[in-house]
Write a protein that holds these residues in place. Sequence first.
Motif, PDB file in Angstrom:
ATOM      1  N   ALA A   2       0.829  -1.211   0.000  1.00  0.00           N
ATOM      2  CA  ALA A   2       0.000   0.000   0.000  1.00  0.00           C
ATOM      3  C   ALA A   2       0.858   1.253   0.000  1.00  0.00           C
ATOM      4  O   ALA A   2       0.524   2.235  -0.634  1.00  0.00           O
ATOM      5  N   ALA A   3       1.990   1.212   0.690  1.00  0.00           N
ATOM      6  CA  ALA A   3       2.863   2.380   0.743  1.00  0.00           C
ATOM      7  C   ALA A   3       3.385   2.729  -0.648  1.00  0.00           C
ATOM      8  O   ALA A   3       3.469   3.890  -1.013  1.00  0.00           O
ATOM      9  N   SER A   5       1.908   2.093  -3.555  1.00  0.00           N
ATOM     10  CA  SER A   5       0.847   2.672  -4.379  1.00  0.00           C
ATOM     11  C   SER A   5       0.512   4.084  -3.925  1.00  0.00           C
ATOM     12  O   SER A   5       0.073   4.897  -4.728  1.00  0.00           O
ATOM     13  N   ASP A   6       0.712   4.388  -2.637  1.00  0.00           N
ATOM     14  CA  ASP A   6       0.516   5.749  -2.163  1.00  0.00           C
ATOM     15  C   ASP A   6       1.531   6.703  -2.791  1.00  0.00           C
ATOM     16  O   ASP A   6       1.294   7.909  -2.859  1.00  0.00           O
ATOM     17  N   GLN A   7       2.637   6.172  -3.259  1.00  0.00           N
ATOM     18  CA  GLN A   7       3.689   6.986  -3.857  1.00  0.00           C
ATOM     19  C   GLN A   7       3.512   7.152  -5.364  1.00  0.00           C
ATOM     20  O   GLN A   7       4.201   7.964  -5.979  1.00  0.00           O
ATOM     21  N   ARG A   9       2.041   8.859  -7.474  1.00  0.00           N
ATOM     22  CA  ARG A   9       1.240  10.069  -7.586  1.00  0.00           C
ATOM     23  C   ARG A   9       2.129  11.259  -7.909  1.00  0.00           C
ATOM     24  O   ARG A   9       3.346  11.221  -7.736  1.00  0.00           O
ATOM     25  N   GLU A  40      -5.555  14.851  -5.815  1.00  0.00           N
ATOM     26  CA  GLU A  40      -5.914  13.448  -6.018  1.00  0.00           C
ATOM     27  C   GLU A  40      -5.513  13.010  -7.414  1.00  0.00           C
ATOM     28  O   GLU A  40      -6.010  13.540  -8.408  1.00  0.00           O
ATOM     29  N   SER A  42      -3.461   9.491  -9.717  1.00  0.00           N
ATOM     30  CA  SER A  42      -2.787   8.202  -9.805  1.00  0.00           C
ATOM     31  C   SER A  42      -1.857   8.300 -10.998  1.00  0.00           C
ATOM     32  O   SER A  42      -2.315   8.462 -12.133  1.00  0.00           O
ATOM     33  N   CYS A  44       2.069   6.902 -12.507  1.00  0.00           N
ATOM     34  CA  CYS A  44       3.283   6.105 -12.341  1.00  0.00           C
ATOM     35  C   CYS A  44       3.885   5.789 -13.707  1.00  0.00           C
ATOM     36  O   CYS A  44       3.225   5.160 -14.544  1.00  0.00           O
ATOM     37  N   PRO A  53       6.961   9.865  -4.831  1.00  0.00           N
ATOM     38  CA  PRO A  53       6.102  10.665  -5.697  1.00  0.00           C
ATOM     39  C   PRO A  53       6.887  11.377  -6.794  1.00  0.00           C
ATOM     40  O   PRO A  53       8.111  11.441  -6.758  1.00  0.00           O
TER      41      PRO A  53
END
Length: 160
Positions: A2-3, A5-7, A9, A40, A42, A44, A53
């Motif tokens: 999860a960490a 995917s939080d990045q 961005r 907000e 997404s 990558c 990020p």
Amino acid sequence: MAAASDQARLIDVELDESIGRSTPDVEHERAVAIFDLIEENSFCPVGDAQAGPYRLKLSLVEARLVFAISREGGDAVATHILSLTPFRRIVKDYYLICESYYDAIRSSTPSQIEAIDMGRRGLHNEGSQTLLDRLSGKIEVDFDTARRLFTLVCVLHWRG
């Protein structure tokens, strides 16, 4: 996981300074798109082994759209160059309907404004899907991110 995917961005979006300024309506659209994009998104680059990020600089070079992607600290990640040809008709039509929309806001009935806005949103969705398709295999973005990026593409394309 999860960490990571939080990045995936964007934390910063910059438009090339040679673009210049436009009408207040277009400038407002640009500012809102950048704000919403940062809030907000997404985003990558495909094949980037390290997490974001990311920072993004959008510019025009010889009538091509340049996505210069870097890490938070400024290290370059990738640069992708897209032809603007697939966007020309959509952007032209989008600007025409936007002009009608802004005129309608000042003088038309709510039902007329709503009808024009539906057309505007439809063209915006078409442009967003085209951008999503053109970025496929280069940068992974969701549809909402593609919508906000398409707004910025319109500003760059129009001013370019």
